[in-house]
Design an enzyme around this catalytic site. Structure first.
Site, PDB file in Angstrom:
ATOM      1  N   ARG A 112       0.783  -1.234   0.000  1.00 15.46           N
ATOM      2  CA  ARG A 112       0.000   0.000   0.000  1.00 15.46           C
ATOM      3  C   ARG A 112       0.821   1.294   0.000  1.00 15.46           C
ATOM      4  O   ARG A 112       1.896   1.340   0.593  1.00 15.46           O
ATOM      5  CB  ARG A 112      -0.936   0.019   1.223  1.00 15.46           C
ATOM      6  CG  ARG A 112      -1.983  -1.067   1.147  1.00 15.46           C
ATOM      7  CD  ARG A 112      -2.878  -1.130   2.372  1.00 15.46           C
ATOM      8  NE  ARG A 112      -3.896  -2.157   2.176  1.00 15.46           N
ATOM      9  CZ  ARG A 112      -3.664  -3.469   2.302  1.00 15.46           C
ATOM     10  NH1 ARG A 112      -2.469  -3.905   2.673  1.00 15.46           N
ATOM     11  NH2 ARG A 112      -4.623  -4.340   2.066  1.00 15.46           N
ATOM     12  N   HIS A 137      -0.795  -2.612  -4.553  1.00 17.04           N
ATOM     13  CA  HIS A 137      -0.226  -3.543  -5.540  1.00 17.04           C
ATOM     14  C   HIS A 137      -0.195  -3.031  -6.979  1.00 17.04           C
ATOM     15  O   HIS A 137      -0.532  -3.765  -7.921  1.00 17.04           O
ATOM     16  CB  HIS A 137      -1.001  -4.864  -5.488  1.00 17.04           C
ATOM     17  CG  HIS A 137      -0.786  -5.646  -4.218  1.00 17.04           C
ATOM     18  ND1 HIS A 137       0.368  -5.592  -3.478  1.00 17.04           N
ATOM     19  CD2 HIS A 137      -1.593  -6.540  -3.552  1.00 17.04           C
ATOM     20  CE1 HIS A 137       0.277  -6.393  -2.439  1.00 17.04           C
ATOM     21  NE2 HIS A 137      -0.908  -6.972  -2.447  1.00 17.04           N
ATOM     22  N   HIS A 210       3.079 -12.849  -5.454  1.00 17.39           N
ATOM     23  CA  HIS A 210       1.958 -12.987  -4.523  1.00 17.39           C
ATOM     24  C   HIS A 210       1.388 -14.411  -4.511  1.00 17.39           C
ATOM     25  O   HIS A 210       0.161 -14.595  -4.476  1.00 17.39           O
ATOM     26  CB  HIS A 210       0.880 -11.965  -4.882  1.00 17.39           C
ATOM     27  CG  HIS A 210       0.068 -11.485  -3.737  1.00 17.39           C
ATOM     28  ND1 HIS A 210      -0.661 -12.333  -2.924  1.00 17.39           N
ATOM     29  CD2 HIS A 210      -0.138 -10.239  -3.243  1.00 17.39           C
ATOM     30  CE1 HIS A 210      -1.283 -11.621  -2.006  1.00 17.39           C
ATOM     31  NE2 HIS A 210      -0.982 -10.348  -2.174  1.00 17.39           N
ATOM     32  N   ASP A 283      -1.468  -9.849   8.462  1.00 13.19           N
ATOM     33  CA  ASP A 283      -1.361  -9.149   7.178  1.00 13.19           C
ATOM     34  C   ASP A 283      -0.413  -7.975   7.419  1.00 13.19           C
ATOM     35  O   ASP A 283      -0.807  -6.818   7.350  1.00 13.19           O
ATOM     36  CB  ASP A 283      -2.752  -8.678   6.715  1.00 13.19           C
ATOM     37  CG  ASP A 283      -2.729  -8.141   5.292  1.00 13.19           C
ATOM     38  OD1 ASP A 283      -1.639  -8.090   4.692  1.00 13.19           O
ATOM     39  OD2 ASP A 283      -3.804  -7.756   4.793  1.00 13.19           O
ATOM     40  N   GLU A 348       5.419 -12.494   0.901  1.00 16.02           N
ATOM     41  CA  GLU A 348       5.798 -11.544  -0.144  1.00 16.02           C
ATOM     42  C   GLU A 348       7.054 -10.799   0.294  1.00 16.02           C
ATOM     43  O   GLU A 348       6.995  -9.927   1.161  1.00 16.02           O
ATOM     44  CB  GLU A 348       4.650 -10.554  -0.371  1.00 16.02           C
ATOM     45  CG  GLU A 348       3.334 -11.214  -0.718  1.00 16.02           C
ATOM     46  CD  GLU A 348       2.132 -10.365  -0.312  1.00 16.02           C
ATOM     47  OE1 GLU A 348       1.942  -9.284  -0.879  1.00 16.02           O
ATOM     48  OE2 GLU A 348       1.404 -10.783   0.604  1.00 16.02           O
TER      49      GLU A 348
HETATM   50  C1  GLA Z   1      -1.491  -8.238   0.402  1.00  6.22           C
HETATM   51  C2  GLA Z   1      -2.085  -7.251   1.323  1.00  6.22           C
HETATM   52  C3  GLA Z   1      -3.381  -7.765   1.816  1.00  6.22           C
HETATM   53  C4  GLA Z   1      -4.305  -8.096   0.681  1.00  6.22           C
HETATM   54  C5  GLA Z   1      -3.647  -9.071  -0.219  1.00  6.22           C
HETATM   55  C6  GLA Z   1      -4.506  -9.345  -1.420  1.00  6.22           C
HETATM   56  O1  GLA Z   1      -0.936  -9.288   1.055  1.00  6.22           O
HETATM   57  O2  GLA Z   1      -1.252  -6.900   2.385  1.00  6.22           O
HETATM   58  O3  GLA Z   1      -3.967  -6.818   2.655  1.00  6.22           O
HETATM   59  O4  GLA Z   1      -4.628  -6.943  -0.021  1.00  6.22           O
HETATM   60  O5  GLA Z   1      -2.408  -8.600  -0.618  1.00  6.22           O
HETATM   61  O6  GLA Z   1      -5.813  -9.623  -1.090  1.00  6.22           O
END
Ligand code: GLA
Length: 383
Positions: A112, A137, A210, A283, A348
């Site tokens: 982000r 992304h 991803h 996350d 990631e």
């Molecule tokens: C990343 C983001 C998550 C989500 C995924 C896709 O990992 O950090 O919050 O957006 O991608 O769903």
């Protein structure tokens, strides 16, 4: 006479052995041939392809030039049985419907950017706000949705070279950016991803992959029993919109501590933890203890039923560990399987999210005459 018969028989046998060995070696080389088949059409009618990389051990990785997407990937369990261990779709039609970046290459900026805005060399840039108020992304048509030019490289360690040039202004980012990503399937059941890029104007960049892993071999299951180690002594707490607050928080004493192997289920539902609440689970971006740019171990995942082990090595400083919290049973994947909540986990490797707005974070700026270069390796074994 007897002698002659014996000699003829020996010669015949020799010829057979030679033929057989030729035949086997032919099969060996065929094994490493990169197969290419159609993968269907994009929404704007472009043909896509699917390439199969195989190694002698038996691993098979299928990659599409659509989004540079890793579509399927077989890995052995502790009985030597190879099964698909990643989420994906049977053809590009599935991806066209909209999937959360399954197996895809992510760019120009992974994760982000707050409010879809950043300032570079005194100029403000505006990106699409495609995730609430934030940019996520790479935008509406990020590198996960473009067609890459694919070049198969055959050999004992087959590889697929993918190139793509993002235009100056594409998705709001400055500079024509030439990107090259090489996926190499190694003999030791590792997939190496080499990323490279150059620009003609100062820009920002954060490339990653991803892939959603489920080491169970049964993609109709969740990943809560997977045991994870992250070689990271700090993580980045986030606000409600999942933008890092700027703090680097030690993992000790909270559910973000994966320094020693731990089941994901141990902390993922601890909603007394405000960070777990914010992410709906894990996350977050973990900051690797070893901040060097060398290829170093970053993470290990172990799945006890199959015995599969996944090790991740990277030159990057951080890793986003995402536990598929947004999967909600609405996507039908390969072989008609519905992907349930938390049926895949992502590792990631990357720079920190929102770095362009956080001067204290390691820089994600790329200038002309510089070359962006990173490597990540995902290696499978079983125990
Ligand atoms: C990343 C983001 C998550 C989500 C995924 C896709 O990992 O950090 O919050 O957006 O991608 O769903």
């Amino acid at each position: 006479m007897k002698k002659q018969v014996k000699k003829a028989a020996t010669l015949f046998l020799l010829a057979c052995v030679t033929m057989m060995s030729c035949d086997t070696s032919k099969k060996e080389s065929e094994k490493n041939m990169i197969e290419k088949v159609s993968f269907g059409k994009t929404t704007d009618g472009q043909e896509t392809e699917l390439y199969t990389l195989k190694n002698a051990a038996g691993m098979e990785v299928k990659i599409s030039n659509f989004g540079g997407t890793v579509v399927s990937w077989t890995a052995p369990n502790n009985k030597g049985v190879y099964e698909d261990v990643i989420l994906g779709c049977d053809s590009v039609a599935g991806y066209n419907k909209g999937v959360p970046y399954f197996g895809a290459l992510i760019g120009r900026y992974g994760n982000r950017i707050a409010n879809g805005k950043f300032t570079l060399e005194g100029k403000e840039y505006t990106l699409a706000q495609n995730n609430g108020v934030n940019a996520l992304h790479g935008g509406l048509k990020g590198f996960d949705k473009v067609l890459w030019t694919a070049t198969p490289i055959e050999g004992e360690e087959p590889a697929l070279k993918l190139t793509y040039t993002a235009k100056d202004g594409e998705e709001g980012y400055p500079g024509n950016l030439s990107v090259e990503v090489v996926y190499t399937l190694q003999k030791n059941n590792a997939l190496k991803i080499d990323y490279k890029a150059t620009t003609d104007k100062t820009t920002i960049i954060n490339l990653t992959n991803h892939t959603y892993f489920n080491l169970n071999g049964n993609l109709d299951s969740d990943i809560l029993d997977h045991e994870v180690t992250l070689n990271a002594d700090k993580f980045l707490p986030v606000d409600k919109t999942l933008i890092p607050t700027g703090e680097l928080k030690p993992v000790t004493g909270n559910v973000f501590d994966f320094l020693k192997s731990k089941k994901i289920s141990a902390g993922i539902n601890d909603t007394t933890d405000t960070q777990i609440k914010a992410g709906g689970g894990y996350d977050h971006c973990w900051v690797l203890t070893d901040s060097s740019k060398t290829l170093k171990p970053a993470a290990t995942v172990y799945e006890p039923k199959s015995g599969r082990v996944l090790e991740v090595f990277t030159t990057e400083p951080a890793i986003q560990f995402y536990t598929g919290n947004f999967l909600n049973g609405t996507i039908k994947g390969k072989n008609g399987i519905i992907y349930k909540h938390r049926s895949g986990l992502c590792l990631e490797t990357q720079h920190y999210p929102d770095s362009p707005n956080k001067p204290a974070f390691p820089s994600t700026v790329l200038k002309p005459n510089e070359t962006y270069q990173t490597t990540t390796v995902y290696k499978f074994s079983a125990k």
